[in-house]
Design an enzyme around this catalytic site. Structure first.
Site, PDB file in Angstrom:
ATOM      1  CE  LYS A   1      -4.286  -1.750   0.668  1.00  0.00           C
ATOM      2  NZ  LYS A   1      -5.481  -1.467  -0.118  1.00  0.00           N
TER       3      LYS A   1
ATOM      4  CB  SER B   1      -9.447  -2.655   7.124  1.00  0.00           C
ATOM      5  OG  SER B   1      -8.582  -3.136   6.131  1.00  0.00           O
TER       6      SER B   1
ATOM      7  CD  GLU C   1     -13.279 -11.860  -4.649  1.00  0.00           C
ATOM      8  OE1 GLU C   1     -13.532 -10.655  -4.673  1.00  0.00           O
ATOM      9  OE2 GLU C   1     -13.872 -12.702  -5.364  1.00  0.00           O
TER      10      GLU C   1
ATOM     11  N   GLY D   1     -15.701 -13.474   0.604  1.00  0.00           N
ATOM     12  CA  GLY D   1     -15.998 -12.143   0.040  1.00  0.00           C
ATOM     13  C   GLY D   1     -15.697 -12.176  -1.438  1.00  0.00           C
TER      14      GLY D   1
ATOM     15  CG  ASP E   1     -16.480  -8.237  -4.073  1.00  0.00           C
ATOM     16  OD1 ASP E   1     -15.878  -8.813  -3.140  1.00  0.00           O
ATOM     17  OD2 ASP E   1     -16.010  -7.240  -4.671  1.00  0.00           O
TER      18      ASP E   1
ATOM     19  CB  SER F   1      -0.856  -7.961  -0.573  1.00  0.00           C
ATOM     20  OG  SER F   1      -1.551  -8.813   0.320  1.00  0.00           O
TER      21      SER F   1
END
Lengths: 311, 311
Positions: free
Chosen positions: A41, A62, A187, A191, A193, A288
């Site tokens: 990030k 988060s 994923e 979750g 989606d 990540s």
């Protein structure tokens, strides 16, 4: 002020013969756990903090984006406010505060995150409201990882997906360098989606914030800017049950000496669930980030969530 | 067959802004946790396995050297037997076996390690008996890490010390490259034979195998080949209590996302105990390895040995 490319740490490429032997595939780990603030990030956050004209930045996160943005703002001398759910990992809350940002803790059962951000935005009219994934500065910052992975002759690059900021950056970075590696999104099944969206060919959100152990992927939906990049650029989306995410985290611990957070292990989890897809390929699994509370991590390395035979 | 320099993985250099901020010093971590078999010992083991004329190699090792030698022997196609105390970390015993070596487990309370090795040597007259530290091939193999650290303008390099194989290799490697970094040895206080030897100017062994949590440093004495290199080449020896080793391991977890074994954390422990020595210096802390049983590690990251204020 440092340019993005001068301040970002190159990703750490790790080949573990033990891990590859146990799994029977040719894996290279691209670990962002040693990036500034412990996750990818920072690539996004620094690019954003450096390039928006505003002196004050507001975000909801988060944890890892908040931490990265807080540090990036300190580096470029800007003010930073981070709205965080009170269920965030304590280590992440502490880190954001430690970098001098203001933390606004909310009980997500009673206040919506967007609602609270809108409230704060009204109080701070000069602040830039930064999305952790749905922002061009974010995608461009993350594309630096795609640049680093390009030209290494990976057949496949597998990337954890939450809001889709990392994978869309990687797709852009690879494309820009004419690297044809197949990019897979990984994923949490809880979750899923992005997977459902990919199958349907249109953006479908989760009904509620999914309570997967991969806390970096507890997003309601892919971002609007990420979706077209993902729908065009991803080879496939792979769903990973939480117990397989836990098994992957433990394999990193046991076999590769790599501390990673649950979200970081989703890409290896996708490999464990789909070995047949990747046989004979040169595979890059992107980790990540590495920020995880000690109590959570200790439980995961001693006792996987279920008695799965994946290991 | 690969040459040593072609097969050894370069050490992983990590700068953690969080760690440096908390400690208030300029530290670079040189981590051997991602080396083949998870510790620096592969450098030594491969050099030895490649260069001795024997087709069979025998060693005694609490684990990391055994594991490294087992893997090195497999790579060069030689047979390998490793004598291990039955108190060795299970993860290390399993790894040695996994690489195809024969493991000879002994109860060190009833049988001396040297005694057992002598027995086996008599049964295997054509085997090369490899010391994990007191061997020129070992020192030369480890010197590759000194080559890698040379020319990076470190003022200080701090190295965990057990038998002294790593630090003597690093001293030789730095010297050969005319790098004048001051080399400090870091030793568990519970097994401080090297420190006592250094102070006295002569080799002094421990009375018994020291039961420090740093299981890679449970050696009775420095090696005869290591001693002259260390006594001439070391700036000073620093003793580290077990609770500070544990605190250092936890700091790596919390602040640097680095999984390391207790022995690997001894160098950072030495920094925590002697901050005043290192102020304003560019410091390299060598992390010798990362192999530690999950149960041991989980306890250490949740609850340090004592309520120390070092953190």
């Amino acid at each position: 002020m440092h340019k993005l490319k001068d301040i970002v740490r190159p990703t750490t490429l790790i080949v573990s013969s033990k891990l590859n032997e146990v799994i029977g595939l040719d894996l290279t780990i691209a670990s962002e756990t040693f990036q500034h603030t412990g996750s990818f990030k920072f690539r996004a956050a620094y690019n954003l903090a450096l390039n928006v004209p505003n002196e004050e930045i507001l975000t909801a996160s988060s944890g890892n984006f908040g931490q990265a943005l807080a540090y990036a703002c300190r580096l470029v001398g800007k003010r930073c406010t981070v709205v965080m759910p009170d269920t965030s990992a304590q280590v992440k809350i502490n880190a954001v505060r430690g970098f001098g940002a203001t933390v606004d803790l909310i009980d997500t059962k009673t206040v919506g995150r967007n609602e609270r951000v809108a409230e704060l935005a009204a109080q701070m009219p000069h602040a830039y409201h930064a999305s952790a994934y749905d922002d061009q500065f974010v995608i461009d910052g993350n594309s630096t990882l795609g640049y680093e992975l390009a030209g290494r002759e990976f057949d496949v690059v597998i990337v954890p997906v939450g809001g889709g900021g990392l994978i869309s950056g990687i797709i852009n970075g690879l494309n820009h360098n004419k690297d044809n590696a197949a990019v897979y999104g990984a994923e949490p099944l809880l979750g899923n989606d992005a997977t459902r969206s990919f199958r349907a060919g249109r953006l479908i959100p989760n009904e509620i914030e999914p309570m997967t152990i991969a806390d970096g992927a507890r997003t309601i939906s892919l971002g609007n800017l990420n979706w077209p990049i993902i729908s065009k650029g991803v080879k496939d989306m792979l769903e990973v049950p939480d117990e397989t995410i836990a098994a992957a985290l433990r394999m990193y611990y046991d076999l590769a000496n790599l501390k990673c957070e649950p979200t970081g292990a989703v890409s290896l989890g996708a490999v464990l669930e789909n070995k047949e897809l990747f046989e004979g390929k040169k595979i890059c699994v992107v980790v990540s980030g590495g920020n995880v509370d000690a109590e959570v991590y200790a439980k995961l390395i001693i006792k996987p969530l279920l008695n799965t035979e994946v290991r």
